[in-house]
Design an enzyme around this catalytic site. Sequence first.
Site, short mmCIF file in Angstrom:
data_model
loop_
_atom_site.label_atom_id
_atom_site.label_comp_id
_atom_site.label_asym_id
_atom_site.label_seq_id
_atom_site.Cartn_x
_atom_site.Cartn_y
_atom_site.Cartn_z
N THR A 118 0.82 -1.22 0.00
CA THR A 118 0.00 0.00 0.00
C THR A 118 0.84 1.26 0.00
O THR A 118 1.96 1.28 0.55
CB THR A 118 -0.91 0.00 1.25
OG1 THR A 118 -1.53 1.29 1.36
CG2 THR A 118 -0.15 -0.26 2.52
N TYR A 142 -1.60 0.09 10.09
CA TYR A 142 -1.88 -0.66 8.85
C TYR A 142 -0.67 -0.56 7.90
O TYR A 142 -0.14 -1.57 7.43
CB TYR A 142 -3.14 -0.11 8.19
CG TYR A 142 -3.34 -0.60 6.79
CD1 TYR A 142 -3.59 -1.94 6.55
CD2 TYR A 142 -3.26 0.27 5.71
CE1 TYR A 142 -3.75 -2.41 5.25
CE2 TYR A 142 -3.43 -0.18 4.41
CZ TYR A 142 -3.67 -1.51 4.19
OH TYR A 142 -3.82 -1.97 2.90
N1 UFG Z 1 -13.33 10.23 3.35
C1 UFG Z 1 -14.29 11.15 3.76
N2 UFG Z 1 -15.44 10.66 4.28
C2 UFG Z 1 -15.72 9.33 4.42
C3 UFG Z 1 -14.73 8.41 3.98
C4 UFG Z 1 -13.54 8.90 3.45
O1 UFG Z 1 -14.09 12.35 3.67
O2 UFG Z 1 -16.79 8.99 4.92
C5 UFG Z 1 -12.08 10.74 2.78
C6 UFG Z 1 -10.87 10.30 3.58
O3 UFG Z 1 -10.60 11.21 4.61
C7 UFG Z 1 -9.81 10.28 2.49
C8 UFG Z 1 -10.57 9.93 1.23
O4 UFG Z 1 -11.93 10.19 1.50
O5 UFG Z 1 -9.28 11.54 2.33
C9 UFG Z 1 -10.44 8.48 0.85
O6 UFG Z 1 -10.75 7.69 1.98
P1 UFG Z 1 -10.93 6.11 1.92
O7 UFG Z 1 -11.30 5.65 3.28
O8 UFG Z 1 -11.78 5.75 0.77
O9 UFG Z 1 -9.47 5.63 1.56
P2 UFG Z 1 -8.12 5.90 2.35
O10 UFG Z 1 -7.36 6.87 1.53
O11 UFG Z 1 -8.28 6.20 3.77
O12 UFG Z 1 -7.56 4.43 2.36
C10 UFG Z 1 -7.07 3.82 1.24
C11 UFG Z 1 -7.15 2.32 1.40
C12 UFG Z 1 -6.27 1.87 2.51
C13 UFG Z 1 -4.91 2.45 2.32
C14 UFG Z 1 -5.00 3.92 2.23
C15 UFG Z 1 -3.71 4.62 2.10
O13 UFG Z 1 -8.46 1.92 1.66
O14 UFG Z 1 -6.20 0.48 2.50
O15 UFG Z 1 -5.77 4.25 1.11
O16 UFG Z 1 -3.77 5.78 2.88
F1 UFG Z 1 -4.11 2.15 3.34
#
Ligand code: UFG
Length: 328
Positions: A118, A142
């Site tokens: 990741t 993670y």
């Molecule tokens: N977000 C919101 N509201 C929500 C959900 C997400 O604003 O309800 C934002 C998060 O803050 C982030 C973006 O949308 O800025 C994307 O969030 P996700 O949860 O979809 O994905 P992440 O970037 O947190 O996580 C993904 C993968 C993980 C990995 C990560 C790397 O799901 O496995 O990228 O940071 F580790």
Amino acid sequence: MGQNVLVTGGAGYIGSHACKALKTAGFVPVTFDNLVTGWKEAVKFGPFAQGDLLDRARLDEVFTEFQPVAVMHFAALSQVGESMSEPGKYWRNNVCGSLNLIEAAVDAGCKNFVFSSTCATYGDQDNVVLDENSAQFPINAYGASKRAIEDILRDFQVSNGLRHVIFRYFNVAGADPDGEVGEFHQPETHLIPLMLDAIDGKRDALTIFGTDYETPDGTCIRDYVHVCDLVDAHVLGLKWLQDDKDSRVFNLGTGSGFSVRDVIDHSRNVTNREVPFNEGARRAGDCTKLVSGSSRAVSELGWNPARSTLQTMIADAWRWHQTGHYSE
Ligand code: UFG
């Protein structure tokens, strides 16, 4: 019959798409999954062996029964927020489980290993395009657990000749355009499926996690990649190893960053519906901006992430959202 490939996490979102891509490429995907976060109904493209990575004896049985030529290792806990509050779960499941799997593969003489890592291993390096040589400073358990598994793979290459391709994913989105498999997490934490739920009233408004980041519109920036393009890269990675090429790390992203507000705007356009949202506080463990320098996968593997436009990813996710689901 094609060659068997052991797919851990083959009942999950990315693993199930990988099984389909492997089958299409002439392999037999053998799913190994404990069904804690995966779905039996998603196992459609090859045999299923239920088991847990922490159960070494079960792993040995499966290697003996199926004699896989390679492992594709997707099974992992992957919620950044949960990893901050329950780090032990992540180190035990992800790291100890992967170590078991790696040792079982080595003992069974299976020397090709494709690993799902990741961009969270890079951590928060503001305004930097992250390529495969960037330093890795994960800011959540993670990401730290995934970095540790990368280290284990390098050690077993030296000690036992286990060859690996490591893929560092950016944000995976979309679904199989044929609707056979798709994204269905329980609980759901990812931006696009939560947004689609809010759009069609399955849950309350989407909350934007933080509007005071140092980005042009104040919301976090991510690099989204279509799950079908992502798993195509894995098949190319497997062929890379079968061609006796050296172990290699590849980023999988497009190099384009989109903010949360950009994703909301595209979702409105694709679905032709309003996106109910409100603005909330930052979520612990979130990086400001994660954008991939991913020319290596394109130039060396011949990867072509053709479906990875935000428009196509949201349209495919929306189609799945409306028609496909696994039983709860
Ligand atoms: N977000 C919101 N509201 C929500 C959900 C997400 O604003 O309800 C934002 C998060 O803050 C982030 C973006 O949308 O800025 C994307 O969030 P996700 O949860 O979809 O994905 P992440 O970037 O947190 O996580 C993904 C993968 C993980 C990995 C990560 C790397 O799901 O496995 O990228 O940071 F580790």
